[in-house]
Scaffold this motif. Structure first.
Motif, mmCIF file in Angstrom:
data_model
loop_
_atom_site.group_PDB
_atom_site.id
_atom_site.type_symbol
_atom_site.label_atom_id
_atom_site.label_comp_id
_atom_site.label_asym_id
_atom_site.label_seq_id
_atom_site.Cartn_x
_atom_site.Cartn_y
_atom_site.Cartn_z
ATOM 1 N N SER A 1 0.830 -1.211 0.000
ATOM 2 C CA SER A 1 0.000 0.000 0.000
ATOM 3 C C SER A 1 0.868 1.267 0.000
ATOM 4 O O SER A 1 0.587 2.253 -0.691
ATOM 5 N N CYS B 1 2.218 1.757 -3.525
ATOM 6 C CA CYS B 1 1.212 2.209 -4.481
ATOM 7 C C CYS B 1 0.942 3.717 -4.332
ATOM 8 O O CYS B 1 0.651 4.423 -5.323
ATOM 9 N N ARG C 1 -7.950 -2.602 -13.535
ATOM 10 C CA ARG C 1 -8.435 -1.259 -13.862
ATOM 11 C C ARG C 1 -9.959 -1.203 -13.828
ATOM 12 O O ARG C 1 -10.532 -0.168 -13.456
ATOM 13 N N ARG D 1 -11.927 -2.953 -11.883
ATOM 14 C CA ARG D 1 -12.427 -3.036 -10.505
ATOM 15 C C ARG D 1 -12.211 -1.717 -9.742
ATOM 16 O O ARG D 1 -12.933 -1.440 -8.794
ATOM 17 N N ALA D 2 -11.205 -0.947 -10.106
ATOM 18 C CA ALA D 2 -10.985 0.368 -9.446
ATOM 19 C C ALA D 2 -10.703 1.428 -10.513
ATOM 20 O O ALA D 2 -9.550 1.837 -10.750
ATOM 21 N N HIS E 1 -11.433 4.607 -10.692
ATOM 22 C CA HIS E 1 -11.233 5.987 -10.279
ATOM 23 C C HIS E 1 -10.067 6.151 -9.322
ATOM 24 O O HIS E 1 -9.777 7.276 -8.911
ATOM 25 N N SER E 2 -9.380 5.093 -8.939
ATOM 26 C CA SER E 2 -8.288 5.200 -7.977
ATOM 27 C C SER E 2 -7.062 4.543 -8.577
ATOM 28 O O SER E 2 -7.049 3.336 -8.864
ATOM 29 N N SER F 1 -4.051 4.285 -7.064
ATOM 30 C CA SER F 1 -3.370 3.449 -6.059
ATOM 31 C C SER F 1 -4.063 2.076 -5.918
ATOM 32 O O SER F 1 -3.392 1.045 -5.750
ATOM 33 N N GLN F 2 -5.382 2.047 -6.022
ATOM 34 C CA GLN F 2 -6.095 0.767 -5.933
ATOM 35 C C GLN F 2 -5.813 -0.113 -7.143
ATOM 36 O O GLN F 2 -5.655 -1.341 -7.025
ATOM 37 N N GLN F 3 -5.707 0.534 -8.317
ATOM 38 C CA GLN F 3 -5.371 -0.266 -9.500
ATOM 39 C C GLN F 3 -3.974 -0.877 -9.359
ATOM 40 O O GLN F 3 -3.755 -2.048 -9.677
ATOM 41 N N ARG G 1 -4.023 -3.854 -6.827
ATOM 42 C CA ARG G 1 -4.584 -5.103 -7.355
ATOM 43 C C ARG G 1 -3.622 -5.776 -8.339
ATOM 44 O O ARG G 1 -3.549 -7.008 -8.421
#
Length: 809
Positions: A723, A726, A752, A754-755, A757-758, A760-762, A765
């Motif tokens: 985390s 990212c 991409r 699944r997330a 708009h974020s 860092s989340q992309q 994952r």
């Protein structure tokens, strides 16, 4: 109970009845009845006793002569002691008159010239007749036969008896008669027992005198201990010689031990001496045998093959004996050499001497066969030999069914083998009489033949024009003789019909073989000679069926047996009793001779792995099975599959057993067995039998090769560290890092989606999917640092390694 019966009897034709009957006893009719019964019994007893006395005196004279020749009676130490007493059977000669002792019962009838005799029953008191069921009436009665006097008073019958019921008196006299018969039977049984005992004692004493012992020899070829192996023969020899004799069962040589019409009826034994002790020949050897088919045409002989392969035939001194604690069939022979022994059944050879005065002879094997030599048939007395080979009617029918040209043959005489001296010629013809039964036929012309139909019992009449009357077919007789190694029709010899199905003819020349055929019509000579040739071979051929049966509990163990067709059902039931069963079904009928062999070969996915040792008649190492008409012909084998993965579409392994005929000319004597010569050609198999073996469930053992490693330390690349990374990445850095991680495009697209708009989340994952695809033992942190360096962020790589080291501490 013994009685002194040295007596003579009165004249039974004198039937004068003068009786002074006591009123308390009964009527004159009853007295006459009892008198006749006693006279009949005494007459029979008298005849038997006189014959026994004559036989006893002759026996005593012979025994005394033998003892005198041997130098006296048997020694005392050879007597048999029973229950602390010397057995009278072994003490001395049997004296029948001494053994018949005088008891309480005295029955006498002295011989007299006068025909007037009377019966005197005297001094019979009431106390002398006990009424108990176990009483013996003969011990309380005296019966005397005295001379009759001319006066009326001396011819009276004086009878004193107790006042008993008439039924008791009848039973009394019946007991007297039965006791007399019992006394005679006991006396004769005792004589037979003592005679047998004395003969056995003489044999044993003779053996002991010469130092001979009888020893049972066991089979030494199987490797079993001497105590466990059954005795296969018995030898009588001196003790030091009998103990060094060995015996081996060599049934592998059985095919070479028979020839012609001989049949094997025992095991083939090899008897040898393994020491340097010289054998005092002759030796007495008893070989057990079993004959399935007895007949007057055959005899038992022992064939001996010595160490130099010389063959001789020995006639047994006896064929019954008592050896090994039991009585049975034993061929006892006296031999002058050791080697291979076998008991055979062959055609009985009858030898006779033809003197110069001629001879008329009826053969013992068949009294219907007669030979009549005229005086002067030979210049000097000669010895001739005759053998008779019977011809079964079934053999004639079989030959006629195979060839249409033989249908004219109806019956035939037996094959007659005559051996005359070759150097002496017949000077006068001799006559032969042979049995040749005629076919009794009835004239069936115009006779209604009942035919059972489905609707009614019909009557069909034969047209007389289509049937040739038997009266028009005159039977003819054809005589054939063997000369110059071939059969010849003797047209010039006249064959005459006699009564009772006999034929006679005269011969002026000697022929080795003769046969007479009764034919229905004229037949060419070539057909007759070929028919007799096939007939001579057919009497030596047997119809055989081959079976292959599996053991019920162990299908891989099989028995291959050659069985005669006439005994097929009985042999199959015996195999079923031994827990053997099919499939396959028995083969078709095969024609085989005595001693002929079959070679067994396997094909397909089944082969033979071993020959089991429990085979009773086969001793060869190869798959050869020998046929003998009067022996068990079995070969025990163990089968196995060739390819365990073969026949994958079937629940059984499949193969074929083929049997090939082997001629005796291609067999070689190889030690204790026979072997096939190298140039033995194999013809077409006589039969093929399908074989199957059930498949068994296979258990596959696979070793464990995976190493299990247990990690107690936490994962160095934790989610917190991912985390942080990212959050430090930009959009371009994340795109370059995804390319350096070598992820599939689909995995990046899913992350991409699944997330969306974020950033860092992309990135998180994408790194999580990359982490799951790596092995658990790989260094994930160093690999991720290397990828960051390749994407242009070495600073983040160095910081990642520092944070990892801090987490480990």
């Amino acid at each position: 109970m013994y009685c002194n019966l040295a007596c003579t009897l009165p004249d039974r034709e004198s039937k004068e009845q003068t009786a002074d009957v006591d009123a308390s006893y009964g009527s004159c009719f009853f007295q006459d009845h009892v008198t006749d019964v006693i006279l009949n019994v005494l007459e029979d007893v008298h005849i038997i006793v006189n014959q026994v006395c004559v036989m006893s005196s002759r026996l005593d004279t012979g025994i005394a002569f033998v003892n005198e020749v041997m130098g006296g009676s048997l020694p005392t130490q050879n007597r048999v002691e029973r229950n602390g007493q010397l057995d009278p059977i072994s003490i001395g000669p049997l004296d029948t008159t001494d053994q018949i002792k005088t008891g309480v019962c005295d029955i006498s009838a002295p011989r007299c010239q006068s025909t007037d005799q009377h019966l005197h029953l005297a001094k019979v008191h009431s106390s002398d007749f006990p009424t108990g069921p176990t009483s013996d009436p003969m011990k309380h009665c005296t019966v005397c036969m005295d001379d009759r006097q001319t006066s009326e008073e001396t011819r009276d019958v004086r009878l004193h008896s107790v006042h008993q019921e008439e039924t008791e008196e009848d039973s009394l006299y019946e007991a007297i008669v039965s006791d007399c018969k019992e006394c005679l039977s006991l006396n004769s049984d005792e004589k037979e027992l003592k005679g047998e005992g004395k003969e056995k004692s003489r044999d044993e004493s003779e053996k002991l005198k010469h130092g001979l012992v009888t020893v049972g020899l066991a089979d030494q070829s199987g490797g079993a201990s001497f105590s466990e192996s059954p005795r296969v023969c018995y030898i009588t020899a001196p003790c030091e010689v009998a103990n060094v004799m060995t015996c081996e069962v060599v049934d592998g040589l059985s095919s070479l031990m028979v020839s012609g019409s001989e049949e094997l009826v025992s095991s083939v034994l090899r008897i040898s001496n393994f020491s340097d002790i010289k054998c005092p020949f002759p030796l007495s050897i008893a070989v057990p045998f079993r004959v399935s088919y007895r007949g007057n045409y055959r005899e038992i002989t022992v064939k001996v093959v010595d160490l130099e392969k010389r063959v001789s035939y020995v006639t047994p001194t006896c064929t019954k004996g008592f050896y090994g604690g039991e009585r049975g069939s034993f061929a006892v022979v006296r031999v002058y050499s050791l080697g291979v022994f076998a008991v055979l059944s062959r055609l009985r050879m009858e030898s006779f001497t033809v003197p110069k005065v001629g001879l008329s002879l009826k053969l013992s094997v068949d009294s219907r066969i007669c030979l009549d030599y005229l005086p002067g048939s030979f210049a000097v007395p000669v010895v001739a030999q005759v053998m008779v080979q019977p011809v079964d009617a079934a053999i004639l029918s079989s030959l006629k069914s195979k060839n249409d040209s033989y249908h004219a043959a109806l019956t035939s005489t037996p094959l007659l083998y005559i051996i005359h001296p070759s150097k002496l010629k017949l000077r006068r013809p001799f006559t032969l009489i042979l049995p040749c039964p005629s076919i009794s036929r009835r004239d069936d012309t115009d006779r209604p033949i009942p035919v059972p139909g489905n609707l009614s019992y019909q009557q069909i009449r034969v047209d007389s024009a289509s049937v040739k009357s038997p009266k028009d077919c005159k039977e003819q007789l054809a005589l054939l003789g063997w000369t110059e190694n071939h059969w010849k029709v003797l047209d010039k010899v006249s064959v005459r019909n006699l009564q009772n199905g006999l034929v006679s003819f005269e011969l002026s020349e000697s022929y080795e073989r003769l046969i007479v055929l009764r034919i229905q019509s004229s037949v060419k000579s070539s057909y007759l000679t070929s028919f007799v040739e096939e007939l001579e071979e057919a009497v030596k051929i047997f119809s055989v069926t081959t079976v292959v049966h599996h053991e019920r509990l162990d299908p891989s163990s099989v028995v291959v047996a050659t069985l005669t067709s006439r005994d097929l059902s009985w042999e199959l039931s015996e195999l079923q009793a031994l827990d053997y069963c099919g499939p396959p079904e028995p083969s078709s009928k095969i024609s085989m001779r005595e001693g002929q062999q079959l070679l067994l070969m396997f094909s397909g996915n089944i082969t033979c792995s071993a020959i089991l040792s429990k085979s009773c008649n086969q001793g060869t190492d190869s798959h050869l099975i020998t046929f003998h008409n009067q022996r068990r012909n079995r070969l025990y084998l163990r089968l196995k599959e060739v390819d365990p993965f073969g026949n994958y579409s079937s629940p059984h392994y499949k193969g074929v057993a083929s049997l090939f005929r082997v001629t005796k000319g291609h067999l070689v004597w190889n030690g204790d067995t026979v072997a096939l010569s190298k140039d033995c050609p194999l013809e077409e198999p006589v039969c093929r039998l399908p074989l199957t073996l059930p498949k068994s469930a296979r258990t596959i053992f696979r070793p464990v090769s995976a190493n299990i490693l247990q990690h107690s330390e936490p994962d160095p690349l934790s989610d917190e560290l991912l985390s942080w990374l990212c959050d430090e990445l930009t959009e371009d850095d994340a795109a370059l890092l995804a390319m350096s991680l070598s992820l599939r495009r689909s995995a990046v697209q899913i992350a991409r989606l699944r997330a969306p708009h974020s950033l860092s989340q992309q990135a998180f994952r994408i790194l999580t999917a990359w982490k799951r695809g790596l092995p658990s033992t790989s260094s994930k942190c160093s690999m991720l640092a290397h990828c960051l360096t390749r994407s242009g962020r070495p600073d983040l790589a160095r910081e990642l390694l520092l944070r990892e080291a801090a987490d480990k501490k």
